[in-house]
Design a protein around this motif. Structure first.
Motif, PDB file in Angstrom:
ATOM      1  N   HIS A   1       0.822  -1.213   0.000  1.00 35.14           N
ATOM      2  CA  HIS A   1       0.000   0.000   0.000  1.00 35.14           C
ATOM      3  C   HIS A   1       0.857   1.265   0.000  1.00 35.14           C
ATOM      4  O   HIS A   1       0.671   2.158  -0.822  1.00 35.14           O
ATOM      5  CB  HIS A   1      -0.922  -0.016   1.222  1.00 35.14           C
ATOM      6  CG  HIS A   1      -1.749   1.227   1.363  1.00 35.14           C
ATOM      7  ND1 HIS A   1      -2.604   1.671   0.376  1.00 35.14           N
ATOM      8  CD2 HIS A   1      -1.866   2.130   2.373  1.00 35.14           C
ATOM      9  CE1 HIS A   1      -3.199   2.786   0.777  1.00 35.14           C
ATOM     10  NE2 HIS A   1      -2.767   3.090   1.978  1.00 35.14           N
ATOM     11  N   LYS A   2       1.796   1.315   0.901  1.00 33.10           N
ATOM     12  CA  LYS A   2       2.533   2.561   1.053  1.00 33.10           C
ATOM     13  C   LYS A   2       3.727   2.658   0.099  1.00 33.10           C
ATOM     14  O   LYS A   2       3.963   3.686  -0.512  1.00 33.10           O
ATOM     15  CB  LYS A   2       3.026   2.692   2.505  1.00 33.10           C
ATOM     16  CG  LYS A   2       3.725   4.001   2.804  1.00 33.10           C
ATOM     17  CD  LYS A   2       2.793   5.173   2.613  1.00 33.10           C
ATOM     18  CE  LYS A   2       3.479   6.502   2.863  1.00 33.10           C
ATOM     19  NZ  LYS A   2       2.621   7.623   2.454  1.00 33.10           N
ATOM     20  N   LEU A   3       4.500   1.565   0.013  1.00 30.41           N
ATOM     21  CA  LEU A   3       5.737   1.666  -0.758  1.00 30.41           C
ATOM     22  C   LEU A   3       5.500   1.439  -2.244  1.00 30.41           C
ATOM     23  O   LEU A   3       6.154   2.037  -3.089  1.00 30.41           O
ATOM     24  CB  LEU A   3       6.784   0.671  -0.231  1.00 30.41           C
ATOM     25  CG  LEU A   3       7.123   0.837   1.255  1.00 30.41           C
ATOM     26  CD1 LEU A   3       8.195  -0.150   1.668  1.00 30.41           C
ATOM     27  CD2 LEU A   3       7.562   2.270   1.548  1.00 30.41           C
ATOM     28  N   GLU A   4       4.552   0.547  -2.583  1.00 27.52           N
ATOM     29  CA  GLU A   4       4.325   0.307  -4.002  1.00 27.52           C
ATOM     30  C   GLU A   4       3.124   1.064  -4.538  1.00 27.52           C
ATOM     31  O   GLU A   4       2.808   0.985  -5.730  1.00 27.52           O
ATOM     32  CB  GLU A   4       4.228  -1.207  -4.255  1.00 27.52           C
ATOM     33  CG  GLU A   4       5.615  -1.827  -4.077  1.00 27.52           C
ATOM     34  CD  GLU A   4       5.614  -3.348  -4.078  1.00 27.52           C
ATOM     35  OE1 GLU A   4       4.739  -3.939  -4.719  1.00 27.52           O
ATOM     36  OE2 GLU A   4       6.495  -3.917  -3.422  1.00 27.52           O
ATOM     37  N   GLY A   5       2.437   1.758  -3.662  1.00 32.18           N
ATOM     38  CA  GLY A   5       1.405   2.687  -4.124  1.00 32.18           C
ATOM     39  C   GLY A   5       0.084   2.055  -4.530  1.00 32.18           C
ATOM     40  O   GLY A   5      -0.699   2.678  -5.237  1.00 32.18           O
ATOM     41  N   LEU A   6      -0.189   0.819  -4.092  1.00 29.51           N
ATOM     42  CA  LEU A   6      -1.495   0.239  -4.396  1.00 29.51           C
ATOM     43  C   LEU A   6      -2.542   0.882  -3.485  1.00 29.51           C
ATOM     44  O   LEU A   6      -2.243   1.280  -2.366  1.00 29.51           O
ATOM     45  CB  LEU A   6      -1.490  -1.276  -4.144  1.00 29.51           C
ATOM     46  CG  LEU A   6      -0.496  -2.133  -4.942  1.00 29.51           C
ATOM     47  CD1 LEU A   6      -0.771  -3.618  -4.691  1.00 29.51           C
ATOM     48  CD2 LEU A   6      -0.588  -1.834  -6.425  1.00 29.51           C
ATOM     49  N   SER A   7      -3.792   0.944  -3.969  1.00 29.94           N
ATOM     50  CA  SER A   7      -4.868   1.441  -3.109  1.00 29.94           C
ATOM     51  C   SER A   7      -5.165   0.385  -2.054  1.00 29.94           C
ATOM     52  O   SER A   7      -4.694  -0.757  -2.149  1.00 29.94           O
ATOM     53  CB  SER A   7      -6.118   1.714  -3.940  1.00 29.94           C
ATOM     54  OG  SER A   7      -6.640   0.487  -4.404  1.00 29.94           O
ATOM     55  N   GLN A   8      -5.956   0.756  -1.047  1.00 30.62           N
ATOM     56  CA  GLN A   8      -6.339  -0.228  -0.038  1.00 30.62           C
ATOM     57  C   GLN A   8      -7.039  -1.409  -0.708  1.00 30.62           C
ATOM     58  O   GLN A   8      -6.800  -2.575  -0.351  1.00 30.62           O
ATOM     59  CB  GLN A   8      -7.267   0.408   1.003  1.00 30.62           C
ATOM     60  CG  GLN A   8      -6.536   1.366   1.941  1.00 30.62           C
ATOM     61  CD  GLN A   8      -7.425   1.808   3.098  1.00 30.62           C
ATOM     62  OE1 GLN A   8      -8.615   1.551   3.100  1.00 30.62           O
ATOM     63  NE2 GLN A   8      -6.836   2.464   4.078  1.00 30.62           N
ATOM     64  N   ALA A   9      -7.911  -1.115  -1.678  1.00 27.58           N
ATOM     65  CA  ALA A   9      -8.669  -2.182  -2.340  1.00 27.58           C
ATOM     66  C   ALA A   9      -7.735  -3.108  -3.119  1.00 27.58           C
ATOM     67  O   ALA A   9      -7.859  -4.343  -3.050  1.00 27.58           O
ATOM     68  CB  ALA A   9      -9.717  -1.573  -3.271  1.00 27.58           C
ATOM     69  N   GLN A  10      -6.785  -2.512  -3.838  1.00 24.67           N
ATOM     70  CA  GLN A  10      -5.836  -3.333  -4.615  1.00 24.67           C
ATOM     71  C   GLN A  10      -4.970  -4.185  -3.692  1.00 24.67           C
ATOM     72  O   GLN A  10      -4.672  -5.341  -3.983  1.00 24.67           O
ATOM     73  CB  GLN A  10      -4.945  -2.437  -5.480  1.00 24.67           C
ATOM     74  CG  GLN A  10      -5.682  -1.778  -6.623  1.00 24.67           C
ATOM     75  CD  GLN A  10      -4.894  -0.615  -7.226  1.00 24.67           C
ATOM     76  OE1 GLN A  10      -4.111   0.053  -6.537  1.00 24.67           O
ATOM     77  NE2 GLN A  10      -5.101  -0.367  -8.508  1.00 24.67           N
ATOM     78  N   THR A  11      -4.579  -3.580  -2.557  1.00 25.87           N
ATOM     79  CA  THR A  11      -3.772  -4.324  -1.590  1.00 25.87           C
ATOM     80  C   THR A  11      -4.562  -5.518  -1.054  1.00 25.87           C
ATOM     81  O   THR A  11      -4.032  -6.630  -0.924  1.00 25.87           O
ATOM     82  CB  THR A  11      -3.353  -3.405  -0.419  1.00 25.87           C
ATOM     83  OG1 THR A  11      -2.742  -2.230  -0.962  1.00 25.87           O
ATOM     84  CG2 THR A  11      -2.376  -4.094   0.498  1.00 25.87           C
ATOM     85  N   ALA A  12      -5.848  -5.268  -0.753  1.00 24.87           N
ATOM     86  CA  ALA A  12      -6.703  -6.339  -0.237  1.00 24.87           C
ATOM     87  C   ALA A  12      -6.762  -7.484  -1.245  1.00 24.87           C
ATOM     88  O   ALA A  12      -6.648  -8.665  -0.873  1.00 24.87           O
ATOM     89  CB  ALA A  12      -8.106  -5.789   0.029  1.00 24.87           C
TER      90      ALA A  12
ATOM     91  N   ALA B   1      -4.573  -8.196  -3.634  1.00 25.09           N
ATOM     92  CA  ALA B   1      -3.277  -8.855  -3.760  1.00 25.09           C
ATOM     93  C   ALA B   1      -3.021  -9.817  -2.599  1.00 25.09           C
ATOM     94  O   ALA B   1      -2.395 -10.860  -2.771  1.00 25.09           O
ATOM     95  CB  ALA B   1      -2.174  -7.798  -3.832  1.00 25.09           C
ATOM     96  N   MET B   2      -3.507  -9.445  -1.396  1.00 28.61           N
ATOM     97  CA  MET B   2      -3.237 -10.280  -0.229  1.00 28.61           C
ATOM     98  C   MET B   2      -4.344 -11.296   0.031  1.00 28.61           C
ATOM     99  O   MET B   2      -4.207 -12.169   0.893  1.00 28.61           O
ATOM    100  CB  MET B   2      -3.061  -9.400   1.031  1.00 28.61           C
ATOM    101  CG  MET B   2      -1.801  -8.541   0.991  1.00 28.61           C
ATOM    102  SD  MET B   2      -1.642  -7.493   2.465  1.00 28.61           S
ATOM    103  CE  MET B   2      -1.492  -8.723   3.773  1.00 28.61           C
TER     104      MET B   2
END
Lengths: 324, 161
Positions: B123-134, B136-137
């Motif tokens: 989220h923070k270092l690669e710049g994904l949104s919260q939704a994209q991070t969710a 991906a994980m």
């Protein structure tokens, strides 16, 4: 709770707020709640500023930290003894934490903003702490913030000539009429009147771009002798000019080429307390070319009336312009 | 104007620096003045935050990874005008952080519990949104936000500005 417990609590809440404000649909309700939380206790504000400094430190170096992390995991892919590795790292951490104290607080320092205002008939020369000089034309309002990473000027209204001291590490940004003029060191004039922006460059080079990120492609580079005019509707015109003509107000002259009398009178009304009114709107359309010496309104108008079909009569506010 | 610092801190949650948040606040107040030239700038708080949120969503999103954007923008300028870059140095808020600081920050992230660290990286270092991070994980957005929240707490306590 002890004060340390209070602080821990505030740090935890600050983290929750920073995370919540990253939501894709952050809105008014979040803002109002956040506002109330900030105001609720001084330690909330302090904790939030600390967390924010850390958060932004990661923002600035995101790519480098990501690269370091990737490199570290390549060097030690799931080794069986990561504990020792991190114990060694841990030895350096006390030092690290101590250093962080000196590295991060700079992000929190809020630079001061100075505001300068001129009235009718007033010019002001402002020498800034960085060595730059700003000449403020009449009826203008400008504020200056000399921040660590940039020199920021907002020209809310009016006109100013900037003589910018060269400092490549601290760009000089002038915000006016939804645009930003960005320079390193140069001399230029910015005019923001009735939502129309004019930027004229005498020396060096400046960049003008709209504030809105979506319109960033409409950025222009201007070099010495160029002028950019942005109309209220956003239409842009670039032309070549003699910058000294634009800069002449600083030495008590106004230079015009084919500009309507109404504009000339609007300029004069900023330079003199005594006001000139145009009695007949058709007169306002007459194009004016020439140099006007700013001594006093009566002399200015009597010289103008030699060239134009106008006469002046005294009025309660100053002078009234009528057709001859 | 008393709300100014609160607004600044609100906007700064999504900008690269306090300076760029300050630009947004400035922009916001100019907009309010433009809305009604006669009105003074004590707009109701709700309206201020409504406008600020819109700024965050419309504008900050597009500039979030602004070092990339800035490079693109410099290229655009070059393409359009065929001139050189005007500013011969990168904007100061994009000046790369010192090696020392990068090392401190890297160590702090590496010390986070694995899931938390992963969420923070994406989220923070690669710049994904919260939704994209969710995505991906393979966890909920709510869970991502909780990871991020805990990560910020850990990092703040460790780095103690």
């Amino acid at each position: 709770m002890t004060s340390i417990a209070h602080e821990e609590q505030a740090i935890a809440e600050a983290g929750a707020w920073l995370a919540r404000l990253q939501r894709g649909d952050v809105g008014e309700a979040d803002g109002l709640e956040f506002d109330a939380w900030l105001d609720a206790a001084p330690q909330n504000r302090a904790a939030y500023k600390k967390s924010l400094a850390v958060w932004q430190a990661f923002e600035v170096s995101a790519e480098q930290v990501a690269a370091e992390l990737a490199a570290a995991s390549r060097r030690a892919p799931m080794r069986s003894a990561p504990t020792r590795r991190w114990m060694v790292a841990g030895g350096g951490l006390a030092v690290a934490a101590a250093l962080a104290v000196t590295v991060l607080p700079g992000l929190l320092a809020q630079p001061e903003t100075q505001t300068y205002v001129t009235g009718k008939g007033q010019h002001q020369r402002v020498a800034l702490a960085d060595g730059s000089v700003v000449d403020l034309n009449a009826e203008s309002r400008l504020s200056v913030t000399l921040a660590r990473s940039e020199r920021r000027v907002v020209l809310d209204d009016g006109e100013a000539i900037f003589d910018v001291a060269h400092d490549a590490r601290r760009p000089f940004n002038v915000a006016a009429a939804n645009h930003v003029v960005r320079v390193v060191g140069t001399q230029f004039d910015v005019r923001n009147r009735q939502g129309e922006l004019t930027v004229t460059v005498a020396r060096g080079k400046v960049q003008v771009r709209p504030v809105a990120a979506a319109a960033a492609w409409r950025a222009y580079s201007l070099t010495a002798g160029q002028r950019m005019e942005v109309a209220q509707n956003g239409a842009v015109a670039l032309r070549t000019v003699d910058p000294q003509e634009t800069f002449s107000w600083r030495v008590g002259r106004l230079v015009y080429r084919e500009q309507p009398l109404a504009e000339v009178v609007a300029d004069l009304n900023r330079q003199f307390v005594e006001q000139i009114e145009i009695g007949d709107p058709a007169l306002g359309e007459i194009p004016i070319t020439g140099v006007i010496i700013l001594d006093d309104p009566k002399s200015v108008m009597s010289r103008l009336s030699l060239m134009l079909p106008v006469r002046t009569v005294p009025s309660d506010r100053g002078l009234l312009l009528l057709r001859k | 104007m008393e709300k100014r610092e609160n607004l600044l801190l609100f906007l700064a949650a999504r900008t690269r620096s306090l300076e760029s948040a300050e630009d947004l606040v400035q922009d916001l107040y100019l907009k309010i003045v433009a809305l009604d030239a006669g009105a003074d700038v004590r707009a109701p708080t709700a309206m201020l935050y409504r406008m600020a949120s819109n700024l965050l969503i419309d504008q900050v999103r597009s500039v979030q990874r602004s070092s990339r954007r800035s490079a693109e923008w410099r290229m655009d300028t070059r393409v359009i005008h065929g001139g050189e870059d005007v500013v011969d140095e990168p904007p100061a808020d994009e000046v790369v952080a010192g090696k020392q600081q990068v090392r401190l920050l890297t160590e702090a992230v590496a010390a986070l519990p694995p899931k938390m660290g992963q969420a923070f990286r994406l989220h923070k270092l690669e710049g994904l949104s919260q939704a994209q991070t969710a995505q991906a994980m393979g966890v909920s957005i709510k869970m991502v936000e909780q990871h991020i929240q805990a990560a910020i707490r850990h990092l703040t306590q460790r780095l103690r500005p």
